[in-house]
Design an enzyme around this catalytic site. Structure first.
Site: not given
Length: 215
Positions: A61-63
């Site tokens: 899950i992206s920053q």
């Protein structure tokens, strides 16, 4: 943000603002989406850290800053039809769902697609369609899009994907080697011309053609 918001969520918003996110609609969408619903159970206490986190199927899950930054660069309007390549946890799609009327998000892992669909339905994101498919080979019936966001690293952006953009459409994608640092690239379509601008360095998992046979 409500005064009763948890301290970690208030700090989360402050970090986004300090890092340059200024679009109020984007900030509001980031505030409204509960990131803890999209991370692994063991990571829920750290859901509002500004960092990428591992999820199932070897993906991430992206920053949050990157999610907000990419979303801001799309310059979304409510009427836009948006394509996302790489559903992952569904977090980016949930943010997009608060800013535009229709989102098609494509995921090559069945496990991720099914779990993302469940999360999005739980959050009443009924304007998001989750498709199990190959982001490199969309069905002809998928049509054209006002905005395209790619959330996995491509070594180059295929012309077939650029051709999915409507006139004046915008595509944003991480471009570069599958392992290491990539450049976030924004492409704007003007007629038959595609104007490309490099933005910032990022690190994404690789975009792989095809539908995963397992997972």
């Amino acid at each position: 943000m409500p005064p009763t918001a948890p301290p970690e969520k208030m700090m989360f918003q402050l970090i986004l603002r300090r890092r340059g996110i200024s679009d109020q609609a984007v900030l509001r969408a980031m505030e409204e989406v509960p990131r803890e619903e999209f991370v692994l159970p063991a990571d829920r206490a750290d859901a509002y850290r500004d960092s990428a986190m591992a999820i199932a199927c070897g993906q991430t899950i992206s920053q949050p800053f990157v999610v907000a930054y990419m979303t801001e660069q799309l310059k979304l309007q409510k009427s836009h039809r948006v394509l996302e390549i790489g559903t992952g946890s569904g977090y980016q799609a949930a943010v997009l769902a608060r800013l535009t009327d229709h989102v098609l998000t494509v995921e090559r892992f069945r496990t991720l697609a099914d779990r993302a669909r469940e999360r999005l339905e739980k959050l009443n994101c009924f304007n998001v369609e989750v498709m199990l498919g190959d982001g490199y080979a969309l069905p002809a019936g998928a049509g054209q899009f006002d905005r395209i966001i790619v959330t996995a690293a491509m070594e180059d952006i295929p012309q077939s994907l650029l051709d999915r953009l409507e006139p004046d459409g915008i595509l944003i994608a991480p471009v570069g080697p599958h392992h290491g640092v990539q450049r976030l690239v924004r492409v704007t379509r003007t007629g038959d011309r595609f104007d490309r601008k490099e933005l910032v360095d990022v690190r994404f998992v690789p975009a792989i053609p095809g539908i995963a046979r397992e997972l």
